[in-house]
Design an enzyme around this catalytic site. Structure first.
Site, short mmCIF file in Angstrom:
data_model
loop_
_atom_site.label_atom_id
_atom_site.label_comp_id
_atom_site.label_asym_id
_atom_site.label_seq_id
_atom_site.Cartn_x
_atom_site.Cartn_y
_atom_site.Cartn_z
N PHE A 216 0.68 -1.32 -0.03
CA PHE A 216 0.03 -0.01 -0.07
C PHE A 216 0.90 1.15 0.12
CE2 PHE A 216 -1.86 3.56 2.40
CZ PHE A 216 -3.08 3.50 1.76
N LEU A 239 3.90 -0.67 3.74
CA LEU A 239 2.94 0.52 3.92
C LEU A 239 3.83 1.67 3.81
CD1 LEU A 239 0.85 -0.14 7.41
CD2 LEU A 239 0.16 -0.46 4.95
N GLU A 240 3.86 2.39 2.80
CA GLU A 240 4.32 3.71 2.33
C GLU A 240 3.55 4.96 2.49
OE1 GLU A 240 7.53 3.68 1.76
OE2 GLU A 240 8.13 1.66 1.27
N LEU A 241 3.71 5.70 3.58
CA LEU A 241 2.61 6.52 4.10
C LEU A 241 3.35 7.83 3.85
CD1 LEU A 241 1.31 4.29 6.97
CD2 LEU A 241 0.72 4.15 4.61
#
Ligand code: NAD
Length: 468
Positions: A216, A239-241
């Site tokens: 994501f 998770l790359e946020l």
């Protein structure tokens, strides 16, 4: 031109459709197919069926498919870039670079083979680290860099033997659908699939028992939902946020030189880049020069249609983000900020003139939160320890930059910054063979580098006693 989803090797219409808005004009310019839950289930089932055959090809067998995909993207560069300019907004030159970078990334990952690693080999025993595919990978993407962010998932997931379902952001589906059309000619059924939703298929995809890994990229609040949904089946996830990266100008830096580089990387894609500089810290002695130079660059920006070669900055990508950035501007005014330039909405589409804002308290919303738009606060620091403390005093930890004429000093100070990446005297450098990921609430897991490939695999330790 009509677009279709790729499900189980066939290009198909969506159960419904979705309007795609041109952010340069704030008008509907195309219609995208939109999948429903039944189509999502079909895609997952097809991806599961395809796993065995795809994994059995081995690295050497899979590599040519992925290289052919890179070739097809290169051959279609202009078509994809023009679509990006329309759906995402922004200069055509930047869109071409995005497609070229995505193509180069996919080609790079096609060439990466994960070898077994012998940990111990004696007369008595053999211990080896082996890697095998996890299964069905779902890639969920944001709207700011639809092609490069996808490439960082596409190459690693496929070369390591997983099958892939791609879900672009609902406001930028078309470039991804073109990739699906190209993939339909290349990959066996079920290996690559595209699903467009209206922000509604995420929960199904991220909680489904037949999905092994969710990769994501998006905002921190949505990332937390993904984390929650993955818990039910203990899925693997990446998770790359979001980020709120600080640019720290040291007192020995040339202010004009630093400001030119900070501006370029803070305002690229109208500030809609996860690791763009989102707040600047300058020492009191250099403050006016840094802020003034940033304002000069901001005032010179040419906003307009990305297809016009004179354009240097595009619009915000969608109405929601446009309104969010306008709220940040209002909050900065309410917090007593001085706008050296910019901050006004302009044009027919979602354009905001790039703004440089000074005089904000350290707890102002524009300083504390991720604005993801062309509004940059510049803060004064009295001593460097304080600047480093401010840079670290955030829930985010994606990247950051240090600008100095003494690179050794910059490198020493970099060691005190709590982020996944810290750049010194450069920014935006993201080599494909170097891992990238966030500290704190900017993410979990890594993309790129060998680590990004390993993230898509399951580690199996073979432990054999050789003498009986
Ligand atoms: P977003 O979180 O709103 O949406 C991202 C994707 O998640 C979209 O495809 C959306 O449809 C999907 N989604 C929505 N609800 C979902 C749910 N419940 N479950 C699963 N998926 C769901 O983010 P955005 O506004 O599209 O993108 C901007 C954000 O992305 C910024 O915060 C930016 O910093 C971040 N970003 C991070 C990186 C990185 O590499 N760290 C890169 C680019 C952007």
């Amino acid at each position: 031109m009509s677009h279709r989803l790729l499900i189980d090797g066939r290009l198909v219409d969506g159960a419904q459709t979705l309007d795609v808005i041109d952010p340069t004009r704030a008008t509907v310019f195309a219609r995208s197919p939109r999948a429903n839950a039944t189509q999502a289930e079909q895609a997952i089932a097809a991806a599961k069926r395809a796993l065995k055959g795809w994994a059995a090809l081995g690295y050497e067998g899979r590599r040519p498919f992925i290289e052919r995909m890179a070739d097809a993207m290169a051959a279609n560069r202009d078509r994809i870039a023009e679509t990006l300019t329309r759906e995402r907004g922004g200069p055509i030159a930047d869109c071409r670079v995005e497609v070229e970078r995505a193509t180069a990334a996919i080609r790079h990952f096609a060439g990466q083979k994960l070898e077994d690693r012998v940990l111990r080999q004696t007369d008595q025993e053999l211990i080896v680290e082996q890697r095998y595919p996890q299964g069905v990978v779902v890639a969920i993407l944001p709207w700011n860099r639809p092609m490069t962010l996808l490439a960082f998932k596409f190459g690693p997931a496929l070369i390591t033997g997983n099958t892939l379902i791609i879900k672009p952001a609902p406001s930028t589906p078309l470039s991804t659908l073109i990739l699906g059309e190209l993939a339909a000619e290349i990959f066996p059924p079920g290996v690559v699939q595209t699903l467009v939703d209206a922000n509604d298929l995420g929960p199904l995809l991220t909680s489904h028992p037949d999905v092994a890994h969710v990769s994501f990229t998006g905002s921190t609040p949505t990332g937390k939902k993904v984390l929650g949904a993955a818990a039910g089946t203990l899925k693997r996830f990446t998770l790359e946020l979001g980020g709120n990266d600080a640019a720290i100008v040291l007192d020995d830096a040339d202010p004009e030189w630093a400001a030119e580089r900070i501006f370029a990387s803070a305002m690229i894609n109208a500030g809609q880049v996860c690791y763009a500089a989102k707040r600047v810290y300058a020492p009191r002695r250099l403050f006016d020069a840094v802020a003034g130079a940033l304002a000069k660059h901001a005032a010179a920006a040419v906003l307009g249609d990305g297809l016009d070669p004179a354009t240097t900055m595009g619009p915000l990508q969608n109405r929601m983000q446009y309104e969010k950035v306008l709220e940040f501007i209002a909050s900065a005014r309410a917090d007593g900020g001085t706008f050296l330039t910019g901050g006004e909405p302009t044009g027919q589409g979602y354009f905001i003139r790039p703004a440089i804002v000074t005089g904000l308290p350290d707890n102002a919303r524009l300083v504390r939160e991720e604005q993801f738009g062309p509004v940059l606060p510049v803060q004064i620091y009295e001593d460097l320890d304080d600047a480093i403390a401010q840079a670290n005093d955030t829930d985010y930890g994606l990247g950051g930059t240090i600008w100095t004429s003494d690179v050794r000093r910059g490198i020493a100070i970099a060691g005190r910054i709590e982020t996944g990446t810290i750049w010194v005297n450069q920014h935006m450098s993201l080599p494909f063979d170097v891992p990238f990921g966030g500290a704190k609430q900017s993410g979990i897991g890594l993309q790129n580098g060998i680590e990004g490939l390993e993230d898509m695999t399951q580690l199996r330790v073979l432990n054999a006693r050789l003498s009986v």
